[in-house]
Design a protein around this motif. Structure first.
Motif, PDB file in Angstrom:
ATOM      1  N   LEU A   5       0.834  -1.210   0.000  1.00  0.00           N
ATOM      2  CA  LEU A   5       0.000   0.000   0.000  1.00  0.00           C
ATOM      3  C   LEU A   5       0.866   1.257   0.000  1.00  0.00           C
ATOM      4  O   LEU A   5       0.588   2.222  -0.725  1.00  0.00           O
ATOM      5  N   GLU A   6       1.930   1.245   0.805  1.00  0.00           N
ATOM      6  CA  GLU A   6       2.836   2.400   0.858  1.00  0.00           C
ATOM      7  C   GLU A   6       3.549   2.596  -0.477  1.00  0.00           C
ATOM      8  O   GLU A   6       3.687   3.737  -0.962  1.00  0.00           O
ATOM      9  N   SER A   7       4.002   1.505  -1.072  1.00  0.00           N
ATOM     10  CA  SER A   7       4.707   1.596  -2.351  1.00  0.00           C
ATOM     11  C   SER A   7       3.776   2.101  -3.450  1.00  0.00           C
ATOM     12  O   SER A   7       4.166   2.945  -4.275  1.00  0.00           O
ATOM     13  N   GLY A  10       1.573   6.862  -6.803  1.00  0.00           N
ATOM     14  CA  GLY A  10       0.327   7.489  -7.223  1.00  0.00           C
ATOM     15  C   GLY A  10      -0.672   6.513  -7.804  1.00  0.00           C
ATOM     16  O   GLY A  10      -1.521   6.879  -8.630  1.00  0.00           O
ATOM     17  N   MET A  11      -0.616   5.260  -7.347  1.00  0.00           N
ATOM     18  CA  MET A  11      -1.465   4.208  -7.899  1.00  0.00           C
ATOM     19  C   MET A  11      -2.586   3.838  -6.938  1.00  0.00           C
ATOM     20  O   MET A  11      -2.387   3.752  -5.724  1.00  0.00           O
TER      21      MET A  11
END
Length: 296
Positions: free
Chosen positions: A253-255, A260-261
């Motif tokens: 989730l952080e990545s 911006g996905m």
């Protein structure tokens, strides 16, 4: 580590002999590599020590004795401490050694470790795995690797003791990014598997019979074939812990956010597993999500 070396000449260190690590280290030991081990809970390494592995009191002491060091620990904070701490692997490994982190961890941390290792004359690879306790036991893990091709080829024989699908994905961090793809696919897939089998039970069908029909069709998946029977049997013991899956989804989730996905399926799965953990199932296997769908 030169690829031409025979197993007996390459001393391998293994840090983290938990549910999966103990089997992975065991395959390396059985292949003839002198094995050195360290784990915070010494009892978890007893079986390996009885077979001839050398126990070390710290990662630093293990690093000083080994040509290749493999880590399979819990969280990115553990990885950072073991690699980049004052008494860590980067500071204490012999020049020319290869460091392989097989923990599912942060792609950004993998890149930091690579850069720190390179500055010390070391090689570093991030090589997370998929396949759970069954894949580890059978030596059939999928291994996703990031780092230089030279370092990868040098330690390929070691990877071949633990897995059958071994792919160099790109530069440092690429292995971890690939594992995030894997976990995203599993997260949404597990919701579908659990929901389908709970539907079968609730509708009065024989869940084992349903599994026979759908496991080999378009709905087939590793989770359905391997974890579906455990769900039906009420076996929620861990092949992979809920708490560790939540950690992985958090990294993904952080990545994704940093890129911006949008990841709505992943976000939903993470929220359901958080609720499952809060209900006291954080030490159970990921298949315990099945019980969420059976709540009245």
């Amino acid at each position: 580590m030169a690829r031409s070396k025979v197993p007996g000449e390459v001393h391998v260190g293994f840090i983290g002999t938990g549910v999966m690590g103990k089997s992975m280290a065991g395959h390396i030991q059985q292949a003839g590599y002198p094995l050195h081990v360290y784990t915070r809970t010494a009892a978890k390494a007893e079986a390996l020590v009885k077979e001839g592995a050398v126990w070390h009191e710290s990662p630093a002491k293990l690093a000083a004795a080994c040509d290749v060091i493999i880590t399979m620990v819990g969280y990115p904070k553990d990885v950072e401490e073991i690699y980049l701490g004052e008494d860590g692997l980067v500071a204490n490994a012999k020049p020319g050694s290869t460091l392989i982190d097989m923990t599912t961890s942060s792609p950004l941390l993998a890149a930091r470790i690579y850069e720190a290792a390179e500055a010390k004359g070391l090689h570093a690879l991030d090589a997370p795995v998929s396949g759970g306790d069954i894949g580890a036991r059978d030596g059939k893990l999928s291994i996703m690797v990031g780092g230089s091709s030279e370092a990868f080829e040098a330690v390929r024989p070691l990877f071949e003791q633990m897995g059958t699908n071994i792919v160099l994905q790109g530069k440092a961090g690429a292995g971890q990014h690939t594992k995030m793809c894997n976990q995203i696919a599993i997260a949404s897939g597990m919701m579908g598997v659990c929901e389908a089998l709970a539907y079968a039970k609730t509708s009065g069908l024989d869940a084992e019979s349903v599994l026979k029909s759908i496991a080999t069709g378009a709905a087939g998946s590793w989770s359905l074939s391997n974890l579906g029977p455990r769900m039906i049997a009420g076996d929620f013991e861990p092949g992979f812990y809920v708490k560790h899956f939540i950690k992985d989804m958090g990294i993904a989730l952080e990545s994704a956010k940093a890129m911006g996905m949008k990841t709505p399926g992943l976000a939903l799965a993470e929220s359901l597993y958080q609720e499952t953990a809060q209900n006291g199932f954080d030490e159970k296997g990921t298949q315990v999500l099945y019980t969420y769908y059976l709540q009245a």
